[in-house]
Every structure is written in C-alpha cells, then in structure tokens.
Design an enzyme around this catalytic site. Structure first.
Site, PDB file in Angstrom:
ATOM      1  CD  GLU A  32      -3.064  -1.027   2.171  1.00 45.45           C
ATOM      2  OE1 GLU A  32      -3.556   0.091   2.337  1.00 45.45           O
ATOM      3  OE2 GLU A  32      -3.441  -2.040   2.781  1.00 45.45           O
ATOM      4  CG  ASP A  38      -1.878   2.028  10.033  1.00 47.39           C
ATOM      5  OD1 ASP A  38      -3.095   2.254   9.994  1.00 47.39           O
ATOM      6  OD2 ASP A  38      -1.379   0.979   9.595  1.00 47.39           O
ATOM      7  CD  GLU A  50      -2.400  -5.613   7.304  1.00 50.49           C
ATOM      8  OE1 GLU A  50      -3.403  -4.893   7.167  1.00 50.49           O
ATOM      9  OE2 GLU A  50      -1.846  -6.196   6.348  1.00 50.49           O
TER      10      GLU A  50
END
Length: 749
Positions: free
Chosen positions: A322, A329, A606
């Site tokens: 991304e 975040d 993640e």
C-alpha cells in the site's frame, strides 16, 4: 528544485547530493515541495551542464490502484514534471538566475518503465552515453515541453531527505523449487537491490522481491507482496547491453522485502553480484533503550526496524502493498517513534498532508452542517472514505504528542480551528445516550480477518472509538486553554464529563461468576484505565477484571489489536501487574510478541495469525502500527514520561515499574534541554538508579510511602540530603532539579 514525481539531478557528470526519491510525496495539486542544494563547489569556471532524470513517483499513479473502489477515479496527477532554479552569485557580486524552460532538451532513456509499486525496468541498450557532462551532443533531442500542472502552493521541504542508509549482504543463498536462486538478506527492509552481473547482451535479469518463504521454506511466497492490494507485484528488471560486467540499481521505486529471487544469471549469486539497500527518510536516532532481558531488547530492535522501513516522506502502513499514510497507523506508533527519533519536522509535514487531504463532508445527525474532514489516508489519490473517529483523532494526537515531547505549541495554534471543526464533526455522531456512533475498530487482533473471521475483533468499534474520543476531548480542552478560548474550553470539559458518564453507563459490566467488572474487552478496559475513564471506586475491580480475562479466560494472553496493544503493558505495570505484562509479552505460545519473533520475523506483521498453520504468511509483514506497544520500554521500564502540565520534559516523572525478571534497564530520552538518562539495577530488592536531569528541567521521582522511607540520594539518607540541599516533596514525590543523582530505595512490587 521542485519535482512532481521523483527526480535526480546531475551537474557536470556528477549527481548533486546524496538524496534519493526526492521530494517527499504530498497532495501535489495543493502542496508540493522544493529541495535546496548547495552546488557551490561543483560549479566550474566556463561551461556547466545540468542534467535531470524524471520518474513517476507518487505523482503518476495511473496504473496502481486502478481496480480499487476506495481510490479516486483519476489516479494520476499528470506526467512527471520538474522546475529548477539555480541562483548564482559571481565573485564580483553579480547575481544571475538560471532555470528550466523550453530551451532545455529532453529524450527517453534506459528506464523504460518505473512505478513506485511495480518497480523499475532498465534496458541498458538504450543508455545515452555521457549525457550528463559538458559538450554532450544533444542535437537529436527534442526541446523540453512546458506544462502548467494544477498546483496551489510550493514550499521548502523541511523534513530530512530520503537516503540510502545501509547496505546488506546475503546471509543465505539457495535454489528454490523451480531451480532459480533465492537470496536471503536476513532482515526485512524497505529499499532496493543493487546488482553487478556479467551475462550475454540482451539477457534479461529479473528480480522478484518478497518478505517471506513458503512455510516449508522451499520457495518464495508472494502472499504479502504479490500485488494483492495494489495489483502490481514487486519486480525489478535489467536488460544487459554487452557481455561485460555491468552494474545497476533502481532510482524510482522501492520495495519491502527480505528475500530476492533472481532469474537470468548463469552463476550462483554472491555478495559481489547482489546486495540489498535500506532506503528511508534519514531521521536521527536520538533515544535508546536496553535491559537485562534479551527478548525485550530484541522486541525493541524489531520495533525500530519496522518504523524506519516505513518512513518515506510520510508515515506509511507498509513499504510494499500500500505505501499509504493511514491516520490510525500513524498515531498508533507516534509516541514510540518520538522516544527514539527526531520526528519534529516529520510530523509537522504530515499534518500538512492531512489538512490538504480534507474533504467537505455533511454532518451525521445534521446533514445541513458542513465540515472539512480528513480522509482515512493522507496524502494521495487513495483516500478510503472520511476518517472514522479512531483514525481521524491522529489530527489531534500528532499536535498533542509534538507538544508533549517538544514543548512546542506551534501546531496547536496553527491547526486549532481545524481541530475544533473535526471535534465538532465527531460530536455530530452522538446518539440519545451520549455515545458517538462511529468507529473503525481495534485493528488486527489475534486471528481477526474482517471477511473470514470478523468476530475475532472482540472490542466493539464504537467502544474503542469513544474511548479515544474521550481522550481527545481532554486534549482539546487543553488546546482551548493554550489558545485562550475559554468558551470552547468549558464546552470540552462539559462534553468530556458527559461522555465519561455515558461510557461507564453503557459499557461497564460485571463479569459473570466473579466480583469483577470490565468494559467487555481487553482493549476497551485498557483504554478506560489509560485515559482515566474509570471511576475511582471501580479501579481495583476493573483492573482485576482485566487480569481475570487475561489469565483465566485467555490463558495468559492478550486479545488486543493496535488500540489495546499500545497501552496494555503500560496499564498493567502502572497498576502493579508488571509481572503479568511481562508474561503476556514473553510467552512463546500464540498470540504474543515473542511468538512472532520465534516465527522468524524481523519486523512486526500486520496480522496476528498462527503462521505455521498456513502455506505462507499473508498480508503485510512490516506494519509499524504494531510498534506502538514498545513505548512501554521507556514509560514503564525506564519510567520516564513528560508531564502534561509542563510539556517538553520541563517537568518529567520518574517511576520505573518492571517485572521481577528484569534486573537492570537503561534509557536515554531526548528532550529540548538535553538527554534524560536513567540507568537502574536491582539487587535483593534494593533499586540503584543513576539519573541525569538536564539543565533547566525538573524530575518528579514518584515513590510509595515505604520507598520514600528507605530513600537515599547521592549516598545520603533523605533527611541528611534535605539538610544540605533544596528539595521539595509533594504528595510523596521527590522533586529534583538539574544534575546527576545516585538514588537508592527498597523497591515495592
């Protein structure tokens, strides 16, 4: 020099400066940046030749994200463009400006494809010779085209540039299942590879970079980097021009990877053939942490790597799939980053990215009202809707942390009206019970998959979002006071008190078959304790309710995503449960940080999955939102926090809270006044602390009654020290002015 896209500039055959990937990305139609270079020593008497190479960067994203429903339809701002101004002062005082215009010449070259996600393709057959030097014959070149891009403002770039920071050599080289060579560099990084190859003319060298191998280790696994998010796999291509030794590295793309599969070479790769290059914003490391515990030291190292890998002019979510500045975040790891690095200018720049990304949005309860609201992502064409509360609060948290760590209220004042507007927007989501009906959720808790296993997010997104919003109302109350806005200050205080009452009424529940209470999840309970939302009479029961869920229900494990994991270890330590905090950090069983490390990861993934049960680790394996928890190393184990009432460490607390397993810790915390250093060790219950308090600051050493009775300072008992020195004791805390101190006391656990 202002580049819309990336550029490199050369003067008389030599590259100017050591930057790469200049300038930092932005919302180019509203804000672009120019970079200053001092070329005094490079300018020569007589003729000089300037040469520029242009790449798409984030400016020309007309390929990536084209299938993404959360992106704008037109993904490209336009073709890359550049503007150069050279200001030259001669020895006689004459001043002359040189600048780019249509008299310049342009041509295509060997970079036949470049995309920030997809990589560079370089065909050496199209090299142009010594084209960056004086006297190059450019007669066959076309005149440069002038363009008038949509652009509102150009400013000097204040943040540190992106540079090549480190070169890594192969740690292991082996053949994959298909017979092609795989190179393991031993560390998951962001950057690119550089190669030295000797093959036949027109030979294609193809390099696929990945973060992981298949679970069986026999080949690379593309699941986390293979284009699932933006549609483009990470591939570098080089086409040889001869059978001689040729060297190459990319210029206009970077990838996230640990492994590289290299195709098209006839000999086994080695360190002379291929290396990995760490490429990131050159932030200065200013803080440090170390302890007696090897596992915690390793977690600290992994947490730092995960942040550095994700700084490329913006705080990214990941360096491959991304490369987006997700607001949630960004605030999740901000405090830990500030403990370790000089981020002052970096976050000032990112606040501009958020503001220039704002979109006009209708009110929720009152659609007649209009607000300017951030998007979930900034900057860029991929926006992903308006920012939900728990992501959008980054717009208040970043100025707050900047104020708390640096004592600077510039952002507080510059963005105050924008922050008021956003606060009012979120208040527009209030229901009849006083709860804001908006939220994204406690992202990526154990085993959570929003499509396959959404119920694994045990914390209701509304609850965690309202906890954050309560904290932000408190921050906005402080900001109003700084801005002498008494009316809004009173309103924020009233809203905060109302939300605390509503939050406890709606979400605080008894745990069946116990005498304990909690807020229906570990994350919400941790947030409520961290943000002082729990009523004094309930604190002990709520702490015990949290412990009950961790120990009795979850078997000694956390169940938190990024919101809860940021605070759980700090909260447990604050409430005398430091041993439990250590237990859930270091248990080797899933889920835990130690489980992740034992799985071989060198950055934080993640997702929290059981990797050995999968073909290969999916989703990103390099997500800094999971580094936020490591602020615990400084604020709990090191015991150092800036006072909210005397920001910038003008007054700071010293209160190490640690498990019995740790026997020593040393932290170095940067402040505007110099470094705070706290080095402690414990032996048979006696804590020995060497504390350095910078000039013009005060330390508030927090002690229990028993600890205060056993306290000695610089080898003197407390009363003896007070007889010779000025010393204040306020509510059991000892206030120390600047200086070096040797402090001892019997530690209460």
């Amino acid at each position: 020099m202002c580049g819309l896209g990336y550029y490199e500039i050369y003067l008389n055959g030599e590259k100017v400066g050591d930057h790469v990937l200049d300038p930092a990305p932005s919302n180019y139609d509203k804000q672009a940046y120019y970079v200053n270079y001092d070329i005094t020593q490079a300018v020569q008497s007589g003729e000089n030749a300037f040469a520029i190479i242009l790449g798409n960067g984030f400016y020309g994203q007309n390929i990536s994200w084209k299938r993404d429903p959360e992106s704008e339809k037109d993904l490209a701002y336009g073709p890359p463009a550049v503007r150069l101004l050279v200001k030259l002062t001669y020895e006689d005082g004459t001043v002359t400006d040189f600048y780019t215009d249509k008299t310049w010449k342009e041509a295509t070259g060997p970079i036949v494809f470049n995309n920030i996600y997809g990589g560079d393709t370089y065909d050496a057959n199209y090299e142009l010779g010594d084209w960056t030097a004086v006297n190059y014959d450019d007669a066959s070149w076309e005149n440069a085209k002038e363009t008038k891009p949509k652009l509102n403002k150009i400013s000097a770039q204040q943040i540190q540039p992106i540079k090549k920071l480190k070169v890594l050599e192969p740690q292991n080289i082996f053949k994959g299942a298909d017979g092609e060579w795989i190179v393991d560099f031993g560390q998951n990084i962001a950057g690119w590879v550089e190669i030295n190859v000797q093959e036949q003319k027109n030979q294609l060298i193809e390099i696929i970079t990945t973060e992981a191998l298949l679970t069986n280790g026999k080949d690379i696994f593309l699941g986390s980097t293979g284009g699932g998010a933006n549609g483009m796999p990470q591939i570098y291509k080089y086409i040889c021009k001869s059978d001689q030794l040729e060297s190459w590295e990319p210029k206009f793309s970077y990838h996230g990877f640990r492994y590289a599969k290299i195709k098209g070479v006839t000999s086994k790769p080695d360190a002379d053939m291929i290396k990995a290059v760490l490429v990131a914003t050159d932030i200065q490391e200013t803080g440090s942490f170390t302890s007696s515990d090897v596992l915690l030291n390793k977690m600290h190292n992994i947490s730092k790597w995960t942040i550095v890998d994700n700084l490329h002019g913006i705080p990214e979510d990941c360096p491959h799939r991304e490369k987006c500045g997700w607001l949630g975040d960004a605030h999740a790891f901000c405090e830990y980053a500030l403990y370790n690095y000089d981020m002052y200018d970096f976050y000032k720049k990112y606040m501009e990215d958020i503001r220039t990304q704002m979109r006009p949005t209708k009110g929720h309860n009152n659609p007649e009202q209009k607000f300017q609201v951030p998007t979930m992502i900034a900057p860029g064409k991929r926006t992903s809707t308006y920012a939900k509360i728990d992501w959008g609060v980054a717009f208040m948290y970043l100025p707050w942390y900047n104020y708390k760590f640096y004592g600077d209220d510039a952002l507080v004042k510059e963005y105050y009206d924008d922050m008021k507007n956003l606060t009012d927007f979120y208040l527009n989501f209030k229901d009849e019970n006083g709860i804001m009906q908006d939220g994204m959720g406690d992202w990526c808790p154990p085993l959570w998959d929003r499509r396959k296993n959404p119920s694994a997010m045990e914390c209701d997104p509304i609850i965690s979002a309202n906890a954050y919003f309560y904290d932000v109302l408190n921050i906005m109350e402080t900001f109003a006071k700084i801005n002498n806005d008494a009316v809004y200050e009173a309103r924020m205080k009233k809203e905060k008190e109302a939300l605390k009452k509503a939050f406890n009424h709606e979400f605080l529940v008894s745990i069946p078959k116990t005498k304990y209470k909690w807020y229906q999840s570990q994350t919400a309970t941790v947030q409520a304790l961290q943000f002082n939302m729990v009523q004094e009479k309930d604190i002990e029961n709520v702490v015990n309710g949290l412990v009950h869920d961790i120990v009795e229900v979850k078997g000694g494990h956390h169940s938190t995503g990024i919101h809860g994991n940021r605070y759980i270890y700090t909260v447990l330590s604050k409430h005398k449960k430091a041993d439990l905090a250590y237990q859930i950090l270091t248990t080797p069983d899933f889920p835990s940080q130690t489980y992740v490390m034992n799985s071989g990861f060198t950055t934080w993934p993640e997702r929290q999955f059981e990797w050995e049960k999968m073909e290969g680790p999916t989703n990103s394996l390099n997500h800094p939102m999971h580094s936020g928890f490591a602020a615990y190393f400084y604020e709990s184990l090191g015991g150092i926090e800036s006072s909210e009432s005397h920001s910038g460490y003008k007054l700071f607390t010293v209160d190490p809270e640690f498990p019995r397993e740790i026997t020593n810790t040393e932290v170095d915390v940067p402040t505007p006044y110099g470094s705070i250093r706290n080095k402690w060790s414990i032996n048979n219950g006696l804590l020995n602390m060497r504390l350095e308090v910078p000039f013009n600051t005060k330390a508030k050493v927090i002690l229990t009654t028993d600890e205060l009775e056993s306290l000695s300072i610089n080898s003197n008992l407390l009363e003896d020290y007070r007889s010779e020195n000025t010393l204040d004791i306020i509510d059991g805390a000892v206030i120390l002015g600047s200086g070096d101190y040797q402090i001892e006391y019997l530690k209460s656990f």
